[in-house]
Design a protein around this motif. Structure first.
Motif, PDB file in Angstrom:
ATOM      1  N   THR A 160       0.860  -1.186   0.000  1.00 18.48           N
ATOM      2  CA  THR A 160       0.000   0.000   0.000  1.00 18.48           C
ATOM      3  C   THR A 160       0.891   1.229   0.000  1.00 18.48           C
ATOM      4  N   GLU A 161       0.334   2.350  -0.497  1.00 14.10           N
ATOM      5  CA  GLU A 161       1.147   3.558  -0.579  1.00 14.10           C
ATOM      6  C   GLU A 161       0.751   4.551   0.505  1.00 14.10           C
ATOM      7  N   PRO A 162       1.659   5.413   0.900  1.00  8.36           N
ATOM      8  CA  PRO A 162       1.398   6.292   2.047  1.00  8.36           C
ATOM      9  C   PRO A 162       0.585   7.528   1.671  1.00  8.36           C
ATOM     10  N   TYR A 163      -0.553   7.323   1.028  1.00  9.93           N
ATOM     11  CA  TYR A 163      -1.371   8.448   0.575  1.00  9.93           C
ATOM     12  C   TYR A 163      -2.792   8.334   1.120  1.00  9.93           C
ATOM     13  N   GLN A 164      -3.438   9.476   1.282  1.00  8.92           N
ATOM     14  CA  GLN A 164      -4.876   9.512   1.562  1.00  8.92           C
ATOM     15  C   GLN A 164      -5.506  10.357   0.468  1.00  8.92           C
ATOM     16  N   PRO A 165      -6.269   9.705  -0.424  1.00  4.83           N
ATOM     17  CA  PRO A 165      -6.782  10.409  -1.601  1.00  4.83           C
ATOM     18  C   PRO A 165      -7.776  11.510  -1.255  1.00  4.83           C
ATOM     19  N   LEU A 166      -7.868  12.456  -2.162  1.00  6.14           N
ATOM     20  CA  LEU A 166      -8.915  13.476  -2.055  1.00  6.14           C
ATOM     21  C   LEU A 166     -10.238  12.813  -2.412  1.00  6.14           C
ATOM     22  N   ASN A 167     -11.303  13.233  -1.765  1.00  7.60           N
ATOM     23  CA  ASN A 167     -12.637  12.687  -2.015  1.00  7.60           C
ATOM     24  C   ASN A 167     -13.630  13.799  -1.691  1.00  7.60           C
ATOM     25  N   PRO A 168     -14.933  13.568  -1.847  1.00  6.06           N
ATOM     26  CA  PRO A 168     -15.857  14.693  -1.629  1.00  6.06           C
ATOM     27  C   PRO A 168     -15.682  15.360  -0.265  1.00  6.06           C
ATOM     28  N   GLY A 169     -15.271  14.582   0.738  1.00  3.15           N
ATOM     29  CA  GLY A 169     -15.114  15.193   2.063  1.00  3.15           C
ATOM     30  C   GLY A 169     -13.728  15.779   2.306  1.00  3.15           C
ATOM     31  N   ARG A 170     -12.806  15.422   1.478  1.00  6.47           N
ATOM     32  CA  ARG A 170     -11.423  15.880   1.668  1.00  6.47           C
ATOM     33  C   ARG A 170     -10.979  16.502   0.353  1.00  6.47           C
ATOM     34  N   LYS A 171     -10.726  17.806   0.377  1.00  5.77           N
ATOM     35  CA  LYS A 171     -10.552  18.512  -0.888  1.00  5.77           C
ATOM     36  C   LYS A 171      -9.130  18.516  -1.408  1.00  5.77           C
ATOM     37  N   VAL A 172      -8.242  17.857  -0.678  1.00  7.38           N
ATOM     38  CA  VAL A 172      -6.866  17.823  -1.135  1.00  7.38           C
ATOM     39  C   VAL A 172      -6.292  16.475  -0.705  1.00  7.38           C
ATOM     40  N   GLY A 173      -5.451  15.882  -1.550  1.00  9.14           N
ATOM     41  CA  GLY A 173      -4.858  14.598  -1.203  1.00  9.14           C
ATOM     42  C   GLY A 173      -3.751  14.786  -0.175  1.00  9.14           C
ATOM     43  N   HIS A 174      -3.549  13.769   0.657  1.00 10.90           N
ATOM     44  CA  HIS A 174      -2.539  13.859   1.716  1.00 10.90           C
ATOM     45  C   HIS A 174      -1.453  12.801   1.550  1.00 10.90           C
ATOM     46  N   VAL A 175      -0.276  13.157   2.022  1.00  5.73           N
ATOM     47  CA  VAL A 175       0.832  12.202   2.099  1.00  5.73           C
ATOM     48  C   VAL A 175       1.100  11.927   3.568  1.00  5.73           C
ATOM     49  N   ASP A 176       1.300  10.658   3.871  1.00  6.16           N
ATOM     50  CA  ASP A 176       1.541  10.267   5.259  1.00  6.16           C
ATOM     51  C   ASP A 176       3.038  10.389   5.568  1.00  6.16           C
ATOM     52  N   ARG A 177       3.395  11.538   6.088  1.00  7.26           N
ATOM     53  CA  ARG A 177       4.815  11.820   6.336  1.00  7.26           C
ATOM     54  C   ARG A 177       5.399  10.856   7.382  1.00  7.26           C
ATOM     55  N   ASP A 178       4.578  10.535   8.400  1.00  7.10           N
ATOM     56  CA  ASP A 178       5.092   9.655   9.468  1.00  7.10           C
ATOM     57  C   ASP A 178       5.460   8.285   8.926  1.00  7.10           C
ATOM     58  N   ARG A 179       4.604   7.767   8.053  1.00  4.18           N
ATOM     59  CA  ARG A 179       4.885   6.428   7.538  1.00  4.18           C
ATOM     60  C   ARG A 179       6.165   6.443   6.694  1.00  4.18           C
ATOM     61  N   ILE A 180       6.314   7.481   5.905  1.00  5.81           N
ATOM     62  CA  ILE A 180       7.518   7.578   5.076  1.00  5.81           C
ATOM     63  C   ILE A 180       8.758   7.695   5.969  1.00  5.81           C
ATOM     64  N   SER A 181       8.642   8.473   7.043  1.00  2.46           N
ATOM     65  CA  SER A 181       9.779   8.613   7.964  1.00  2.46           C
ATOM     66  C   SER A 181      10.114   7.278   8.615  1.00  2.46           C
ATOM     67  N   GLN A 182       9.074   6.551   9.028  1.00  2.26           N
ATOM     68  CA  GLN A 182       9.340   5.267   9.683  1.00  2.26           C
ATOM     69  C   GLN A 182      10.034   4.305   8.725  1.00  2.26           C
ATOM     70  N   VAL A 183       9.566   4.260   7.496  1.00  9.19           N
ATOM     71  CA  VAL A 183      10.200   3.380   6.507  1.00  9.19           C
ATOM     72  C   VAL A 183      11.635   3.845   6.270  1.00  9.19           C
ATOM     73  N   SER A 184      11.829   5.157   6.167  1.00 11.93           N
ATOM     74  CA  SER A 184      13.163   5.701   5.912  1.00 11.93           C
ATOM     75  C   SER A 184      14.134   5.287   7.020  1.00 11.93           C
ATOM     76  N   VAL A 185      13.681   5.351   8.265  1.00 16.15           N
ATOM     77  CA  VAL A 185      14.543   4.976   9.402  1.00 16.15           C
ATOM     78  C   VAL A 185      14.952   3.506   9.286  1.00 16.15           C
ATOM     79  N   ARG A 186      14.018   2.673   8.909  1.00 18.03           N
ATOM     80  CA  ARG A 186      14.326   1.228   8.832  1.00 18.03           C
ATOM     81  C   ARG A 186      15.256   0.918   7.675  1.00 18.03           C
TER      82      ARG A 186
END
Ligand code: GTP
Ligand code: MG
Ligand code: ZN
Length: 463
Positions: free
Chosen positions: A315-341
């Motif tokens: 799965t990818e570290p994204y939260q898509p835009l949808n009618p309730g969310r007007k902009v897509g998000h990137v999960d910075r924490d997940r990327i950081s955790q993967v980067s550390v490992r």
């Protein structure tokens, strides 16, 4: 609506900077042929004096043209370059580390991901210039017969991937082909009304790995000079070309690359060379750390992912835009955790690579990527490594681009902020103009490019 031009524009081929009034046009009349820098078969370049009412230039035989070229190298560029400073993302990596596959997989996925999940249009700025990448995308992802194994050609120092120009009469200079993509918010995006202000141009190059060898950057082959203009540096580290990884993987992976001769050189040496080129070109002191971010992309994760227990790239570290969310998000924490490992794994197996990267760059993201999701097979008849299009499933190839875009423009893509426990959507409900001051075309100050540039300019003034 009148379109606003930049005061100074940059050629994406030779990185010369000039005023829009100096731009040359490319003659369209079939008899207007011959250019002193590009050869007798090329259409003539000219500085126009006559224009059609629609704004097209008129060549010496009366034919209208809108194709433009650089006054220094005479190579073509799309009109967008007059309006936007290209955001250069330089991609480095030794021969066969996977650069060409990575670009094809990432661009193909961005074309779908950005409109679908982020409400952002992502298009070729010039389909003709981008043709080689698009052809690679088609070979991997739109194959007529997905059960028929395919290969992508090795990138050459000279030839189709580079433009030959006689900047000095009689001496051929090879400049890398720039791949330009334009991005802008769509109607469903929270900032869809600010399309013009939020249009960006991504610029990428697919160098041959040999370009990154010490001594390979010369006045007649300045193929990696884009590094000095890059906002972001992406560098592929290929574990399959490291003997220590090869030993550990022999049990778990059957990738034929584990038994192929290692091309190029030690990958920590390449990082040192890369950093030295950036420092020289930007006027930094020899051991100063570079402030622009480095994405160290650990390639071919399909082969080595098992070395990091629990690493899940399905799965990818994204939260898509949808009618309730007007902009897509990137999960910075997940990327950081993967980067550390990933950093921990590299530090255990190839510690000098982490040391070389951290000595040179202030901020590094260690990102696992797989462009194919599967091992290639050796085609005995041709000796080529080939992949089956039907089994290609890339992993995390878009992450560095989406992350970079979110850092570059918070008005286009947001970060999830787990500490605050909520998304940052509210900020996007207002018109983008309210935050006009924040729309500077650079990374945040702490990414340092602004100050690095300032230092460079002072240096020039002082000399
Ligand atoms: N297992 C695996 N192999 C890959 C992957 N991506 C690329 N490869 C293999 O790596 C080899 C080299 O890939 P390229 O993309 O051509 O490498 P490059 O860095 O462009 O090489 P040069 O053009 O020589 O600089 C190919 O034979 C691919 O099959 C991947 O994600 N997984
Ligand atoms: Mg290549
Ligand atoms: Zn140029």
């Amino acid at each position: 609506m009148r379109r606003r031009l930049l005061a100074r524009v940059m050629c994406p081929c030779c990185w010369a900077k000039f005023a829009p009034t100096e731009v040359l046009f490319i003659a369209s009349h079939p008899e207007e042929r011959g250019d002193e820098l590009l050869g007798p078969d090329e259409a003539k370049r000219f500085l126009p004096t006559r224009f059609t009412p629609a704004g097209e230039a008129i060549d010496a035989r009366g034919a209208p043209t809108s194709r433009m070229a650089c006054p220094r190298c005479h190579l073509p560029f799309p009109h967008d370059v007059l309006e936007r400073m290209p955001l250069i993302l330089s991609l480095a990596g030794m021969p066969a580390s996977g650069k060409t596959f990575f670009l094809a997989a990432a661009m193909w996925q961005l074309r779908q991901l950005l409109p679908r999940d982020f409400g952002i249009t992502f298009q070729d700025a010039d389909a003709l210039i981008n043709r080689p990448i698009a052809a690679n995308e088609e070979r991997l992802f739109l194959a007529d017969d997905p059960g028929n194994a395919v290969a992508l050609e090795k990138t050459e120092l000279e030839g189709g991937d580079a433009f030959a120009v006689q900047l000095t009469p009689g001496i051929t200079t090879f400049l890398p082909r720039p791949y330009l993509f334009s991005l802008r918010p769509r109607a469903e995006h929270a900032n869809g009304t600010a399309r013009d202000r939020l249009t960006y141009l991504f610029c990428l190059y697919d160098n041959a790995g040999e370009h990154f060898l010490p001594g390979a950057d010369t006045p007649t082959a300045p193929g990696t000079r884009h590094l000095s203009e890059a906002r972001v540096v992406l560098c592929l580290f290929d574990p399959l070309q490291d003997v220590r990884f090869r030993e550990r993987l022999r049990q778990s992976s059957r990738d034929p690359q584990l038994d192929m001769p290692i091309r190029g050189m030690r990958q920590d040496t390449m990082l040192v060379e890369l950093a030295n080129r950036i420092r020289t070109a930007t006027g930094l002191a020899p051991h100063a750390r570079i402030k622009r971010p480095l994405f160290l992309l650990v390639s071919k994760s399909d082969a080595w992912g098992s070395l990091v227990p629990g690493l899940d790239l399905t799965t990818e570290p994204y939260q898509p835009l949808n009618p309730g969310r007007k902009v897509g998000h990137v999960d910075r924490d997940r990327i950081s955790q993967v980067s550390v490992r990933i950093r921990e794994m590299l530090r255990e197996i190839a510690p000098e690579v982490v040391a070389a990267a951290e000595d040179a760059f202030e901020r590094i993201f260690f990102i696992p990527v797989s462009s194919t999701g599967t091992a290639p097979m050796l085609d005995k008849a041709t000796g080529l490594l080939k992949v089956l299009p039907s089994s290609i499933h890339p992993h995390w190839v878009t992450v560095p681009f989406v992350y970079a875009l979110a850092r570059y423009s918070k008005h286009l893509i947001a970060f999830t902020d787990s500490k605050a426990g909520q998304s940052a959507d509210q900020r996007f409900d207002g018109a983008v103009g309210e935050e006009a001051g924040a729309l500077s075309p650079a990374f945040d100050d702490d990414d340092g490019l602004t100050s690095e540039r300032a230092g460079r300019e002072e240096l020039h003034h002082g000399s």
